[in-house]
Design an enzyme around this catalytic site. Structure first.
Site, PDB file in Angstrom:
ATOM      1  N   ILE A  57       7.640   6.854  17.291  1.00 26.14           N
ATOM      2  CA  ILE A  57       7.299   7.590  16.067  1.00 26.14           C
ATOM      3  C   ILE A  57       6.026   8.416  16.233  1.00 26.14           C
ATOM      4  CG2 ILE A  57       6.835   7.407  13.586  1.00 26.14           C
ATOM      5  CD1 ILE A  57       9.653   6.455  14.356  1.00 26.14           C
TER       6      ILE A  57
ATOM      7  N   ARG B 253       0.168  14.181  13.118  1.00 22.27           N
ATOM      8  CA  ARG B 253       0.603  13.957  11.734  1.00 22.27           C
ATOM      9  C   ARG B 253       0.812  15.279  10.971  1.00 22.27           C
ATOM     10  NH1 ARG B 253      -1.095   8.796  10.267  1.00 22.27           N
ATOM     11  NH2 ARG B 253       0.479   8.832   8.653  1.00 22.27           N
TER      12      ARG B 253
ATOM     13  N   LYS C 173       0.850  -1.204   0.000  1.00 20.49           N
ATOM     14  CA  LYS C 173       0.000   0.000   0.000  1.00 20.49           C
ATOM     15  C   LYS C 173       0.880   1.247   0.000  1.00 20.49           C
ATOM     16  CE  LYS C 173      -1.696   1.527   4.067  1.00 20.49           C
ATOM     17  NZ  LYS C 173      -1.364   2.914   4.398  1.00 20.49           N
ATOM     18  N   ASN C 174       1.896   1.246   0.854  1.00 24.26           N
ATOM     19  CA  ASN C 174       2.703   2.451   1.045  1.00 24.26           C
ATOM     20  C   ASN C 174       3.746   2.668  -0.038  1.00 24.26           C
ATOM     21  OD1 ASN C 174       1.135   2.965   3.222  1.00 24.26           O
ATOM     22  ND2 ASN C 174       2.660   2.399   4.754  1.00 24.26           N
TER      23      ASN C 174
ATOM     24  N   ASP D  79       4.592   0.534  12.170  1.00 21.88           N
ATOM     25  CA  ASP D  79       3.395  -0.103  11.610  1.00 21.88           C
ATOM     26  C   ASP D  79       3.263  -1.554  12.024  1.00 21.88           C
ATOM     27  OD1 ASP D  79       3.392   1.640   8.400  1.00 21.88           O
ATOM     28  OD2 ASP D  79       2.898   2.260  10.433  1.00 21.88           O
TER      29      ASP D  79
ATOM     30  N   CYS E 226      -5.066  12.300  12.932  1.00 21.23           N
ATOM     31  CA  CYS E 226      -5.755  11.011  12.775  1.00 21.23           C
ATOM     32  C   CYS E 226      -5.639  10.296  14.124  1.00 21.23           C
ATOM     33  CB  CYS E 226      -5.149  10.204  11.642  1.00 21.23           C
ATOM     34  SG  CYS E 226      -3.587   9.444  12.052  1.00 21.23           S
TER      35      CYS E 226
ATOM     36  N   ARG F  59      -8.688  -0.619   4.556  1.00 19.64           N
ATOM     37  CA  ARG F  59      -7.852   0.439   3.978  1.00 19.64           C
ATOM     38  C   ARG F  59      -6.475  -0.110   3.607  1.00 19.64           C
ATOM     39  NH1 ARG F  59      -7.150   5.694   7.165  1.00 19.64           N
ATOM     40  NH2 ARG F  59      -5.829   5.847   5.330  1.00 19.64           N
TER      41      ARG F  59
ATOM     42  N   ARG G 272      -4.730  10.414   4.383  1.00 20.43           N
ATOM     43  CA  ARG G 272      -3.670  11.405   4.577  1.00 20.43           C
ATOM     44  C   ARG G 272      -2.664  11.362   3.437  1.00 20.43           C
ATOM     45  NH1 ARG G 272      -2.743  13.420   8.607  1.00 20.43           N
ATOM     46  NH2 ARG G 272      -0.551  13.555   8.112  1.00 20.43           N
TER      47      ARG G 272
HETATM   48  C1  EPZ Z   1       4.232   6.921   6.509  1.00 24.82           C
HETATM   49  O1  EPZ Z   1       3.418   7.931   7.064  1.00 24.82           O
HETATM   50  C2  EPZ Z   1       3.339   5.705   6.338  1.00 24.82           C
HETATM   51  N1  EPZ Z   1       2.251   6.019   5.414  1.00 24.82           N
HETATM   52  C3  EPZ Z   1       2.777   5.299   7.696  1.00 24.82           C
HETATM   53  O2  EPZ Z   1       2.017   4.123   7.504  1.00 24.82           O
HETATM   54  C4  EPZ Z   1       3.947   4.990   8.638  1.00 24.82           C
HETATM   55  O3  EPZ Z   1       3.442   4.679   9.920  1.00 24.82           O
HETATM   56  C5  EPZ Z   1       4.869   6.209   8.725  1.00 24.82           C
HETATM   57  O4  EPZ Z   1       5.308   6.594   7.407  1.00 24.82           O
HETATM   58  C6  EPZ Z   1       6.107   5.947   9.581  1.00 24.82           C
HETATM   59  O5  EPZ Z   1       6.815   4.863   9.040  1.00 24.82           O
HETATM   60  C7  EPZ Z   1       2.505   6.019   4.079  1.00 24.82           C
HETATM   61  O6  EPZ Z   1       3.618   5.766   3.634  1.00 24.82           O
HETATM   62  C8  EPZ Z   1       1.336   6.313   3.174  1.00 24.82           C
HETATM   63  P1  EPZ Z   1       6.177  10.212   8.659  1.00 24.82           P
HETATM   64  P2  EPZ Z   1       3.965   9.457   7.137  1.00 24.82           P
HETATM   65  O7  EPZ Z   1       6.088  11.514   7.954  1.00 24.82           O
HETATM   66  O8  EPZ Z   1       4.848   9.727   5.987  1.00 24.82           O
HETATM   67  C9  EPZ Z   1       6.653  13.455  12.017  1.00 24.82           C
HETATM   68  C10 EPZ Z   1       0.181   2.687   7.777  1.00 24.82           C
HETATM   69  O9  EPZ Z   1      -0.282   2.138   8.791  1.00 24.82           O
HETATM   70  N2  EPZ Z   1       6.480  14.458  10.951  1.00 24.82           N
HETATM   71  O10 EPZ Z   1       7.283   9.291   8.295  1.00 24.82           O
HETATM   72  O11 EPZ Z   1       2.780  10.340   7.330  1.00 24.82           O
HETATM   73  C11 EPZ Z   1       5.387  12.654  12.273  1.00 24.82           C
HETATM   74  O12 EPZ Z   1       4.530  13.344  13.162  1.00 24.82           O
HETATM   75  C12 EPZ Z   1       0.614   4.132   7.846  1.00 24.82           C
HETATM   76  O13 EPZ Z   1       0.340   2.132   6.668  1.00 24.82           O
HETATM   77  C13 EPZ Z   1       6.585  15.811  11.266  1.00 24.82           C
HETATM   78  O14 EPZ Z   1       6.799  16.187  12.412  1.00 24.82           O
HETATM   79  O15 EPZ Z   1       4.800   9.436   8.462  1.00 24.82           O
HETATM   80  C14 EPZ Z   1       5.932  11.387  12.869  1.00 24.82           C
HETATM   81  O16 EPZ Z   1       6.187  11.595  14.243  1.00 24.82           O
HETATM   82  C15 EPZ Z   1       0.314   4.753   9.203  1.00 24.82           C
HETATM   83  N3  EPZ Z   1       6.435  16.728  10.256  1.00 24.82           N
HETATM   84  C16 EPZ Z   1       7.282  11.203  12.155  1.00 24.82           C
HETATM   85  O17 EPZ Z   1       7.583  12.468  11.580  1.00 24.82           O
HETATM   86  C17 EPZ Z   1       6.210  16.362   8.958  1.00 24.82           C
HETATM   87  O18 EPZ Z   1       6.105  17.247   8.084  1.00 24.82           O
HETATM   88  C18 EPZ Z   1       7.257  10.174  11.031  1.00 24.82           C
HETATM   89  O19 EPZ Z   1       6.149  10.470  10.227  1.00 24.82           O
HETATM   90  C19 EPZ Z   1       6.098  14.986   8.669  1.00 24.82           C
HETATM   91  C20 EPZ Z   1       6.242  14.040   9.680  1.00 24.82           C
END
Ligand code: EPZ
Length: 438
Positions: A326, A121, A22-23, A304, A116, A396, A92
């Site tokens: 995370i 996020r 998916k990702n 995840d 969420c 999803r 998202r």
């Molecule tokens: C991706 O989400 C995945 N989704 C998530 O999978 C996964 O849990 C996550 O990466 C972490 O591995 C997709 O790839 C579609 P991040 P993402 O930006 O990109 C902070 C699932 O279950 N952050 O890597 O949204 C954030 O708050 C989903 O399949 C900021 O502070 O996650 C978090 O603490 C859930 N500012 C950390 O970084 C930003 O601008 C990592 O988030 C962006 C992120």
């Protein structure tokens, strides 16, 4: 609203084939906006989120055809640049159209995704990076309003390695003037897969999979023609399910190289792994051993998989300490596991799980995608019937997981409301009756 009925206590046995990730599929679908023409993406999973991304691309003017395992996207007609709230709030990952729209059209208006279940996020790092590339970004009534001439290469440092932030800026940089350097970039296999798809379409990307990625902008890209990698989180989910039932399953398509931390940690818990043709043979122990866990950015143990791991630890021998680093609210599954008799206490981002000999059946409610998987894993260990409500969360991110579990000998039934719908999608999927449009 569909629910699952599970009667556990059976060992899982047999062969299961992984779906596409998916990702990896979602960013690659967004990347089709970078160039006109007919894009072909194979091994795209049949999931609600993929359907939503397809609807978003169609909203922007693309023509999207989803078959059972492929996405055909014709983007020559794309002229829109707005990702509306009613689509973004349900997924998202819609934010991934921001970089490609800005790079190709110099204009994007994307609803802020909002928080969420698992956390706030934010997307501040996405926006800061695009501003460094020359975009003018304002926040207007809940929308990110972005404009740019041709984006220019820049050095961008991520405070934290953000997966979709890395993907958004990598895509934006492919058509920028000059070279972009992403530092402290996310290293996930899905980032590498996207870089591969873009490179085959003419992008110049070096270093994907490492913490520094360099992208030299080009004037145009060819349409994508790509096969998405298998879903490593689905693989890990099945591994934990085998671990809790004590069975033996061949997981076809599992890439050990994407799962080092998961294999190491589940191995510590007593699960045995053996490379087999085209996948991994997984054997569960009589009873798992407790072990501690800390989620980390890739190549660390993936957040995840935290909820699924906790379900396994809930019946382990001993006490395990699980630290979620995370997301700030990714323990939503704990309350439901405790209703099954799990002994779990939470202190901030740390959960302490005292393994019990067995859980008990209970009516449960899913709260988010991976929490749903956690509850299924727990229910598979329990004699007696467990029901799990709100499994739209599950649909999803897991393709027909109830069918896959049944094929491994589990007793899992999807109970539909009186709607009589045959699956989670509102619109009939294009399947063997030939192609259609969303
Ligand atoms: C991706 O989400 C995945 N989704 C998530 O999978 C996964 O849990 C996550 O990466 C972490 O591995 C997709 O790839 C579609 P991040 P993402 O930006 O990109 C902070 C699932 O279950 N952050 O890597 O949204 C954030 O708050 C989903 O399949 C900021 O502070 O996650 C978090 O603490 C859930 N500012 C950390 O970084 C930003 O601008 C990592 O988030 C962006 C992120």
């Amino acid at each position: 609203m569909d629910r699952l009925l599970i009667s556990g206590g059976r060992k899982l046995r047999g062969v299961v084939r992984l779906s596409g990730s998916k990702n990896a599929a979602l960013p690659t679908m967004a990347a089709t906006l970078l160039s006109p023409g007919r894009h072909r993406l194979r091994s795209v999973p049949d999931l609600q989120d993929v359907y939503t991304m397809g609807r978003l691309l169609e909203h922007l003017g693309a023509v999207v055809t989803l078959t059972d395992s492929a996405a055909l996207v014709e983007t020559s007609g794309v002229e829109g640049f707005e990702a509306p709230y009613d689509l973004v709030r349900t997924m998202r990952a819609s934010v991934l159209v921001l970089g490609p729209l800005l790079a190709r059209y110099g204009r994007a208006r994307v609803s802020l995704p909002g928080g969420c279940a698992i956390g706030a996020r934010p997307i501040n790092l996405h926006l800061a990076g695009l501003e460094r590339m020359g975009a003018e970004i304002t926040l207007d009534r809940g929308y990110v309003d972005a404009r740019a001439g041709r984006l220019r290469g820049a050095v961008i440092y991520f405070d934290v390695p953000t997966v979709t932030g890395t993907e958004n800026l990598m895509m934006a940089a492919t058509l920028a003037r000059g070279t972009t350097r992403l530092e402290n970039a996310a290293r996930e296999p899905e980032v590498v897969d996207l870089a591969g798809a873009l490179s085959r379409a003419g992008a110049r990307i070096e270093g994907a999979g490492g913490s520094v990625i360099e992208i030299e902008g080009v004037d145009e890209l060819a349409p994508l023609d790509h096969t998405v990698i298998p879903d490593r989180i689905e693989a890990g989910t099945f591994m934990a399910a085998v671990g809790i039932t004590g069975g033996e399953v061949l997981i076809e398509g599992a890439e050990p190289g994407h799962l080092d931390a998961v294999i190491a940690k589940l191995g510590e818990a007593g699960i045995a792994f053996q490379a087999a043709d085209g996948g991994l043979r997984v054997t569960g122990p009589e009873r798992p051993r407790a072990c501690n866990l800390k989620t980390m950015p890739y190549p660390g143990f993936p957040t995840d998989m935290q909820a699924q791991f906790m379900a396994l630890m809930s019946i382990a021998e001993g006490t395990s300490v699980i630290r979620e680093t995370i997301f700030e609210n990714r323990f939503m599954h704990v309350a439901e596991l405790k209703r099954m008799g799990a002994e779990i206490s939470i202190d901030g981002s740390v959960a302490t799980v005292k393994g019990v000999r067995s859980l008990s059946a209970a009516p449960l409610m899913a709260t988010d995608l991976r929490a749903s998987a956690s509850l299924i894993i727990a229910a598979l260990s329990v004699r007696g019937e467990t029901t799990i409500d709100r499994i739209y969360h599950l649909d999803r991110g897991y393709e027909r997981i109830d069918e896959k579990l049944r094929s491994l000998g589990a007793w899992v039934e999807r109970i539909e409301p009186d709607s009589g719908r045959s699956g989670p999608f509102l619109v009939q999927r294009v399947g063997d009756e030939g192609r259609g449009h969303l």
